[in-house]
Design an enzyme around this catalytic site. Sequence first.
Site, mmCIF file in Angstrom:
data_model
loop_
_atom_site.group_PDB
_atom_site.id
_atom_site.type_symbol
_atom_site.label_atom_id
_atom_site.label_comp_id
_atom_site.label_asym_id
_atom_site.label_seq_id
_atom_site.Cartn_x
_atom_site.Cartn_y
_atom_site.Cartn_z
ATOM 1 C CG ASP A 126 -4.087 8.004 8.034
ATOM 2 O OD1 ASP A 126 -4.000 6.775 8.211
ATOM 3 O OD2 ASP A 126 -4.314 8.526 6.934
ATOM 4 C CD GLU A 134 -2.962 -0.377 2.479
ATOM 5 O OE1 GLU A 134 -2.828 0.663 3.149
ATOM 6 O OE2 GLU A 134 -3.677 -1.323 2.840
#
Lengths: 272, 402
Positions: free
Chosen positions: A60, A49
Amino acid sequence: MNAIDAAFERLKIGKKKAFIPFIAAGDPDIESTKELAKTLAKNGASIIEIGFPYSDPIADGPVIQAAYTRALNKGLKIEHILKAIAEVSQDLEKEKILVPFVAMVSMSIIHRFGKDKFIEGCLKAGFSGLIIPDLPVEESLEIAKDLKKSGLSLILLVTPNTPKERALLILSACSGFVYCVSVSGITGERDKIPEELLKNLAWLREQTPLPLCVGFGISKPEHAKVLRDHADGVIVGSAIVKHIETAEKAGLPAVKTAIANLAESLVSALNS
Amino acid sequence: MNAKLQSIPDAMGRFGLFGGRYVPETLIEALNELTTEYEKACKDEAFQQEFHRYLNEYVGRPSRLYFAERLTKEAGGAKILLKREDLNHTGAHKINNSIGQALLAKRMGKKRIIAETGAGQHGVATATACALFNFPCRVYMGEEDIRRQKLNVFKMQAMGAEVCPVTTGSRTLRDAVNEAMRDWMSTVGDTHYIIGSAVGPHPFPWIVRDFQSVIGKESREQCIAQTGKLPKVVVASVGGGSNAAGMFFPFIHDKDVEIVGVEAGGRGPKPGGNAATLSHGAPGILHGAFSYVLQDTDGQTADVHSVSAGLDYPGVGPEHSYWKDSGRVKYTNVNDEEALAGFDLCSKLEGILPALETAHAVVEAMRIASKLTKDDVVVVCFSGRGDKDCYEIARVTGESLE
């Protein structure tokens, strides 16, 4: 066949589980990203990724956010990422290493860059799929069509608080693999694998033939050992980015060694 | 055109093209729950009565619609009426929304409240509502804003709120929103997030607009009662756009009423020099909604500037984007220097210190009034009082209050 589907076919035949590491593009710089991606590809990564740094990444945690800030402060642009991944893809192809890349990217970026231009750029760079963490399934229908046409997978997330009916809708729109979020919250390392997650995985398993991969909080071989009997793979982000964080001080070779070791321990925990 | 304008968002949470939900899957259930509960609360007379009882007895509503005689004379045209939201408890319009959302949180059985704040007005309003309704409260505030707004930090803490410094990114409002969303992702089961402006994912822009609409409803009735007619023009400042949405919405279908939103022109039109999102931005995604936004060509949020901390935001509520594109509302901007002059003028002529946000609206209202006749009426949303800005104004003008 899409490269992600092919990767899972190979894993299935070899009776293996997927190790999916995450790195933030441009951290500590884009040249290092190429090196780090190759290191991971050569040390057991099944899929990689690549995080596209975004100025306001609400899903995040602090580790990945800091990595994004470092990259953006150095002037990283989308074009740099696409060019770098294109180069890595070519190099790996020459060495006959088959590791698909997945772009982890905010819809804010795709929209402003231009959806069609972005998809075309991803295809040229050799990406095989997209994860758009701030695009819920209802909003994803349009881009899902375009991605399908292009042969790119759209990997969607299922979380512990996703109701069953909604999960079915997500599964019907998802391709490549299902990103199973381990806990409600943001990315980052955590101590334990919640009991509830294993139940959810068992339920999802009955609903879909798609591979199930678990992310958010996966950092240790012990996690991988628990999950290998319940899922098809694990996604490891913050634990890797934390090593990369030290690159300025420790130097890139030391970071490469550290993430190679982490990759190896996770891969062996998944498959021993 | 007006008859066709949407009053509530569609099934996808959009006003025309704008709005929607661009948030992680983890938040979708909470947003669905909030939408369902809010729809019920809208129809629940007891809820509406309770809300209005607190607005009257606690906030001190209705706020006055005051004829500013000397400002009117100075402008030399239309009558200028000020909707005195600065006279509300806590000194700004923000309290209307905080009380409404705290009641909604109570209704949903939530146990804890979080909020973001820039200049501190919304943080203070939410800390106030949390003291009133006995909620533990955490307010996210950029480190840079904490430094600039010490008094508001003290007020929030005095009322029992925890002020959590945000040290990421630009360390201002936009990072405080990010941090509050992250908190909410992990605590979504028992926590309600009281967002402070008409921004964010559906249903927030709708809820905030509705709770703030008391401003426009009162203004409309008061204007008719006091002048015998509707205003010619309604003016409000726009950062995220909550006071403006609340002021404008009740006038949207009055086709003869002109509506003007005033953004922060800052130091000028160059990127990074202003916060005039609707004037200089383009449609994009920020903080969970599709709306006008100030971004670079890669979609990274741009730096913004305004002398007014409350307007210093790179996005704007989706309904404003909708009103802009439909042509119903005109958006303009006033720069730092003009706003500071407006603060001075309003203070000296009326004996009322406007917040710097409000000063932007006052400046534009005087420009408009000067081009109209004395039979016309211009209503201005006087969104907040200027006490909080005194330190910053003193700093900018080279004085010291230390």
